[in-house]
Each structure stands twice: as structure tokens, then as C-alpha cells.
Design a protein around this motif. Structure first.
Motif, short mmCIF file in Angstrom:
data_model
loop_
_atom_site.label_atom_id
_atom_site.label_comp_id
_atom_site.label_asym_id
_atom_site.label_seq_id
_atom_site.Cartn_x
_atom_site.Cartn_y
_atom_site.Cartn_z
N ARG A 133 36.48 -79.85 25.36
CA ARG A 133 36.41 -79.84 23.88
C ARG A 133 35.13 -80.00 23.32
NH1 ARG A 133 40.51 -83.66 20.27
NH2 ARG A 133 39.72 -82.99 18.04
N ALA A 134 34.88 -79.11 22.23
CA ALA A 134 33.77 -79.27 21.71
C ALA A 134 33.55 -80.36 20.60
CB ALA A 134 33.40 -77.92 20.92
N LYS A 135 32.41 -80.83 20.48
CA LYS A 135 32.13 -81.77 19.21
C LYS A 135 32.13 -81.01 18.00
CE LYS A 135 30.24 -85.41 22.26
NZ LYS A 135 31.72 -86.28 22.10
N ASN A 136 32.06 -81.47 16.76
CA ASN A 136 31.78 -80.62 15.65
C ASN A 136 30.56 -80.23 15.20
OD1 ASN A 136 34.62 -80.72 15.26
ND2 ASN A 136 34.59 -82.95 13.97
N GLY A 137 29.53 -80.72 16.07
CA GLY A 137 28.00 -80.34 15.51
C GLY A 137 27.80 -78.86 15.43
N VAL A 138 28.24 -78.21 16.34
CA VAL A 138 28.08 -76.60 16.15
C VAL A 138 28.83 -76.24 15.19
CG1 VAL A 138 29.93 -75.96 17.80
CG2 VAL A 138 28.02 -74.49 17.49
N SER A 139 30.03 -76.52 14.74
CA SER A 139 30.66 -75.82 13.59
C SER A 139 30.20 -76.31 12.48
CB SER A 139 32.13 -76.46 13.71
OG SER A 139 33.19 -75.87 12.64
N TYR A 140 29.68 -77.36 12.35
CA TYR A 140 29.15 -78.19 11.03
C TYR A 140 27.90 -77.29 10.77
CZ TYR A 140 26.08 -81.16 8.33
OH TYR A 140 25.38 -81.51 7.37
N LEU A 141 26.77 -76.96 11.63
CA LEU A 141 25.73 -76.22 11.51
C LEU A 141 26.00 -74.81 10.99
CD1 LEU A 141 23.18 -77.67 14.35
CD2 LEU A 141 23.06 -77.98 11.91
N ALA A 142 27.18 -74.37 11.69
CA ALA A 142 27.42 -72.79 11.22
C ALA A 142 28.00 -72.84 9.91
CB ALA A 142 28.56 -72.34 12.23
N ALA A 143 28.75 -73.95 9.29
CA ALA A 143 29.22 -73.85 8.01
C ALA A 143 28.19 -73.99 7.05
CB ALA A 143 30.23 -75.07 8.10
N LYS A 144 27.13 -75.00 7.39
CA LYS A 144 26.27 -75.18 6.47
C LYS A 144 25.17 -74.23 6.38
CE LYS A 144 26.89 -79.49 5.08
NZ LYS A 144 26.61 -79.76 3.39
N THR A 145 24.74 -73.36 7.39
CA THR A 145 23.98 -72.39 7.47
C THR A 145 24.31 -70.76 7.39
OG1 THR A 145 23.90 -72.21 10.00
CG2 THR A 145 22.40 -73.81 9.03
N LYS A 146 25.70 -70.83 7.39
CA LYS A 146 26.21 -69.32 7.28
C LYS A 146 25.56 -68.69 8.60
CE LYS A 146 27.94 -70.76 3.34
NZ LYS A 146 29.18 -71.10 3.26
N ALA A 147 25.60 -69.40 9.65
CA ALA A 147 24.92 -68.48 11.04
C ALA A 147 26.11 -67.97 11.59
CB ALA A 147 24.13 -69.55 11.60
N ASP A 148 25.73 -66.86 12.32
CA ASP A 148 26.74 -66.51 13.55
C ASP A 148 26.79 -67.22 14.67
OD1 ASP A 148 27.41 -64.42 11.54
OD2 ASP A 148 26.12 -63.11 12.12
N VAL A 149 27.44 -67.14 15.36
CA VAL A 149 27.46 -67.82 16.79
C VAL A 149 27.49 -67.12 17.96
CG1 VAL A 149 28.55 -69.47 18.11
CG2 VAL A 149 28.44 -69.96 15.49
N LEU A 150 26.81 -66.81 18.76
CA LEU A 150 26.78 -66.41 19.92
C LEU A 150 27.26 -67.27 21.33
CD1 LEU A 150 25.93 -63.54 21.66
CD2 LEU A 150 23.93 -64.82 22.27
N PRO A 151 28.42 -66.87 21.80
CA PRO A 151 28.99 -67.87 22.73
C PRO A 151 28.41 -67.41 24.22
CG PRO A 151 30.73 -66.02 22.37
CD PRO A 151 29.31 -65.89 21.46
N VAL A 152 28.19 -68.56 24.93
CA VAL A 152 27.71 -68.08 26.28
C VAL A 152 28.40 -68.81 27.58
CG1 VAL A 152 25.51 -68.23 27.72
CG2 VAL A 152 25.24 -67.56 25.45
N SER A 153 28.46 -68.37 28.69
CA SER A 153 28.96 -69.24 29.46
C SER A 153 28.36 -69.10 30.84
CB SER A 153 30.56 -68.80 30.01
OG SER A 153 30.44 -67.52 30.76
N ILE A 154 28.22 -70.60 31.53
CA ILE A 154 27.56 -70.54 32.72
C ILE A 154 28.47 -71.19 33.82
CG2 ILE A 154 25.51 -71.96 33.80
CD1 ILE A 154 24.43 -72.44 31.15
N TYR A 155 28.51 -70.54 34.81
CA TYR A 155 29.45 -70.61 35.76
C TYR A 155 29.08 -71.00 37.20
CZ TYR A 155 33.80 -70.18 38.95
OH TYR A 155 34.54 -70.61 39.92
N LYS A 156 29.43 -71.94 37.79
CA LYS A 156 28.85 -72.05 39.29
C LYS A 156 30.14 -72.63 40.20
CE LYS A 156 25.99 -75.02 42.07
NZ LYS A 156 25.19 -76.44 42.18
N ALA A 157 30.42 -71.90 41.03
CA ALA A 157 31.50 -72.06 41.85
C ALA A 157 31.53 -73.49 42.48
CB ALA A 157 31.89 -70.96 42.85
N ALA A 158 32.75 -74.35 42.66
CA ALA A 158 32.71 -75.35 43.01
C ALA A 158 32.83 -75.31 44.72
CB ALA A 158 33.83 -76.37 42.66
N GLY A 159 31.99 -76.07 45.56
CA GLY A 159 31.79 -75.94 47.03
C GLY A 159 31.33 -74.85 47.33
#
Length: 213
Positions: A133-159
């Protein structure tokens, strides 16, 4: 070491560090990246990624052509030598588990300057590596600045293999600020919902794992 929150700056050493970072990451990991064409060539936005290791910012820096400014926990700035290095890499401190107004205002000024803010919405590294679950910081900053958001994922296989383990980085499609559901008088519920939307996009990218784009 005290951090100067008076005005954000972009360090010239950042561009010296980027190829060194890519070389280090290539030696340590086998990295596959997808979606670089989704990264805007100009203009401000928020880059939001899941957080699995201390090297996540280095991995993203080494594969993102835009100059980034990252939030990092203030504990990292206690060592003066390391703090000086972090500052040269456009990293600034944030006090976790609090509403750090200085850091949030600094982040807003980074975006208003037309630069890119890197943030880990979960707030800390996740031990089992799966997005949480995300905390609210990213959403708060997007709301305040009207900035778009680029989602990025980092994946490392377990084991996975210990020698140069395989990492997959995926840059998703930009989430326009208008898609986050804000209005002039946004509510905590809207902030929460938009945080879930951003983290949902990151999780969807992460779920692709090591497959093709």
C-alpha cells in the motif's frame, strides 16, 4: 550535516555519475528494462516506483535519461561524507513517519522548476519485494503541483541466481494528473483513492515480472 532547503539545485556531477552508475549496476546485476519511450523528454513529472532495495535509485538513474531528484530517509544524511555525496546526486532528506513540511515544500519547488521528482510511494523498502500500500505523499504532491505521474516497477525474482541476479525495470505510461480525480477542493478520500491508483499501476507493471513488454 544540515541540508539547505532554501532552493533546489541540479548538480553537474549527476551526469558524471550516471554512466558510472550504469556500469556498476551492469556488473552487479543482469538488468532488462522496458518502456523508456514512455519517459517524457521534457517537463516536470513525478516518477513513482516500488521499493525493494537500497540500490533502487541507482538502478532507475542508470536507465532513465532524465535528471532525477530523489527523496531519501534523513538517517542517510547523518554521515557528513555520504550526505555530501547524496546532495551532489540531487538527493534530499525526508523525515519518515511524520509530515515533513520542509521536505514536501522542497519537493514541490523541484516540480515547479520543471524537474523530475523520484519517490517511493510505499515509504520504505519492502522485505518480500511485492508492492504494498502506498502512503499519501505521492498523491498529495501530485494534487498540489498538478504534476503527472510516471509509474515504474522494479522486479527481482525470489531465490534467483546469486551471481548477477536478474532485475526487470518497467517504465509505465504516464498517468495524467486529470486522471487522478482531483478537484480544487480535494478530500482525504480523493488523496487515498489516487494513491491507490498510482500504486495499482506500479503493481500491474510489477506483475509482468520478467516477461516481454
Amino acid at each position: 550535516m544540515k541540508f539547505d532547503f532554501s532552493a533546489p539545485r541540479e548538480s553537474r556531477l549527476y551526469n558524471v555519475f550516471r554512466p558510472l552508475a550504469k556500469g556498476f549496476i551492469s556488473l552487479r546485476f543482469c538488468v532488462t528494462s522496458f518502456g523508456e519511450e514512455n519517459i517524457p523528454e521534457k517537463g516536470a513529472f513525478i516518477l513513482a516506483a516500488n521499493h525493494i532495495s537500497a540500490l533502487d535509485p541507482v538502478m532507475i538513474i542508470s536507465h532513465c535519461p532524465r535528471t532525477l531528484h530523489f527523496m531519501a530517509k534523513d538517517e542517510l544524511f547523518k554521515n557528513p561524507v555520504f550526505a555530501s555525496f547524496l546532495k551532489k546526486m540531487n538527493v534530499f532528506p525526508v523525515k519518515r513517519q511524520t509530515s515533513d513540511k520542509r521536505a514536501l515544500e522542497f519537493a514541490k519547488r523541484i516540480i515547479s522548476s520543471g524537474w523530475v521528482l523520484g519517490i517511493f510511494p510505499e515509504g520504505s523498502r519492502i522485505k518480500d519485494a511485492s508492492p504494498k500500500r502506498a502512503k499519501n505523499g505521492v498523491s498529495y504532491l501530485a494534487a498540489k503541483t498538478k504534476a503527472d505521474v510516471l509509474p515504474v516497477s522494479i522486479y527481482k525474482a525470489a531465490g534467483g541466481r546469486k551471481l548477477r541476479p536478474h532485475i526487470t525495470i518497467r517504465f509505465g505510461k504516464i498517468i495524467k494528473n486529470s486522471e487522478l480525480g482531483f478537484s480544487e477542493e480535494y478530500s482525504q478520500q480523493k488523496i487515498r483513492e489516487s494513491s491507490e491508483k498510482i500504486m495499482g499501476a506500479i503493481t500491474a507493471l510489477w506483475s509482468l515480472r520478467h516477461g516481454e513488454a
